[in-house]
Design a protein around this motif. Structure first.
Motif, PDB file in Angstrom:
ATOM      1  N   ALA A   1       0.831  -1.208   0.000  1.00  0.00           N
ATOM      2  CA  ALA A   1       0.000   0.000   0.000  1.00  0.00           C
ATOM      3  C   ALA A   1       0.863   1.255   0.000  1.00  0.00           C
ATOM      4  CB  ALA A   1      -0.937  -0.009   1.201  1.00  0.00           C
ATOM      5  N   ARG A   2       1.925   1.242   0.774  1.00  0.00           N
ATOM      6  CA  ARG A   2       2.838   2.390   0.786  1.00  0.00           C
ATOM      7  C   ARG A   2       3.503   2.568  -0.572  1.00  0.00           C
ATOM      8  NH1 ARG A   2       5.214   1.184   6.654  1.00  0.00           N
ATOM      9  NH2 ARG A   2       3.710   2.391   7.833  1.00  0.00           N
ATOM     10  N   SER A   3       3.869   1.475  -1.195  1.00  0.00           N
ATOM     11  CA  SER A   3       4.482   1.570  -2.525  1.00  0.00           C
ATOM     12  C   SER A   3       3.506   2.172  -3.531  1.00  0.00           C
ATOM     13  CB  SER A   3       4.926   0.184  -3.002  1.00  0.00           C
ATOM     14  OG  SER A   3       5.963  -0.310  -2.192  1.00  0.00           O
TER      15      SER A   3
ATOM     16  N   ALA B   1      -7.556   3.761  -4.129  1.00  0.00           N
ATOM     17  CA  ALA B   1      -8.544   2.809  -3.595  1.00  0.00           C
ATOM     18  C   ALA B   1      -7.892   1.457  -3.345  1.00  0.00           C
ATOM     19  CB  ALA B   1      -9.720   2.669  -4.560  1.00  0.00           C
ATOM     20  N   LEU B   2      -6.992   1.047  -4.239  1.00  0.00           N
ATOM     21  CA  LEU B   2      -6.233  -0.192  -4.020  1.00  0.00           C
ATOM     22  C   LEU B   2      -5.394  -0.084  -2.756  1.00  0.00           C
ATOM     23  CD1 LEU B   2      -4.802  -1.268  -7.497  1.00  0.00           C
ATOM     24  CD2 LEU B   2      -6.366  -2.546  -6.055  1.00  0.00           C
ATOM     25  N   ALA B   3      -4.705   1.031  -2.599  1.00  0.00           N
ATOM     26  CA  ALA B   3      -3.869   1.240  -1.414  1.00  0.00           C
ATOM     27  C   ALA B   3      -4.730   1.235  -0.152  1.00  0.00           C
ATOM     28  CB  ALA B   3      -3.085   2.541  -1.530  1.00  0.00           C
ATOM     29  N   ALA B   4      -5.877   1.905  -0.200  1.00  0.00           N
ATOM     30  CA  ALA B   4      -6.760   1.949   0.969  1.00  0.00           C
ATOM     31  C   ALA B   4      -7.260   0.558   1.331  1.00  0.00           C
ATOM     32  CB  ALA B   4      -7.933   2.882   0.700  1.00  0.00           C
ATOM     33  N   ARG B   5      -7.564  -0.237   0.319  1.00  0.00           N
ATOM     34  CA  ARG B   5      -8.039  -1.608   0.577  1.00  0.00           C
ATOM     35  C   ARG B   5      -6.951  -2.436   1.229  1.00  0.00           C
ATOM     36  NH1 ARG B   5     -10.065  -5.247   2.282  1.00  0.00           N
ATOM     37  NH2 ARG B   5     -11.396  -6.802   1.322  1.00  0.00           N
TER      38      ARG B   5
END
Length: 138
Positions: free
Chosen positions: A48-50, A83-87
């Protein structure tokens, strides 16, 4: 020497397991070890950080970095990537190992839609697909 050989064998086992996990919706029990590694909190947070770093690096107010990120495509798909990172950051809610593997491949595949002269439509389709796989709806 043994330590190096053990790490090399583990990398090979991970590659083989990843290839098999990428092709199936339900991981076989013999690959439970790799699925557990993929969905581990630490791995999810790192990925997610990446993703957020990639979105930040594509900001038009910043000078381009040495990374070959498809900046225009990333800017066009910013909401989907975040949204991907948040998931992934939403650690209490489970995600599929296959989805996490697809996020990792998105970030590391230099020939993928995230890099080079990436197509925003292709990146959008990929991000949408990965989000569905993470949620287990695809």
């Amino acid at each position: 020497m043994r330590s190096w050989e053990a790490r090399r064998a583990l990398r090979g086992a991970r590659r083989r397991a990843d290839a098999e996990l990428a092709g199936t919706r339900l991981p076989p029990p013999r690959l439970a070890w790799r699925a557990a590694e993929l969905v581990a909190d630490e791995n999810r947070i790192d990925l997610a950080r990446s993703l957020t770093d990639v979105v930040h690096a594509a900001d038009e107010r910043l000078l381009p970095a040495a990374s070959p990120i498809a900046r225009a495509a990333v800017r066009a798909c910013r909401p989907q990537l975040l949204a991907l990172a948040a998931r992934l950051f939403d650690v209490p809610n489970p995600v599929s190992a296959r989805g996490v593997l697809l996020v990792d491949q998105l970030l590391t595949d230099g020939t993928g839609p995230l890099y080079g002269r990436g197509d925003a439509g292709r990146l959008l389709a990929t991000a949408t697909h990965i989000l569905a796989v993470l949620d287990g709806t695809e």
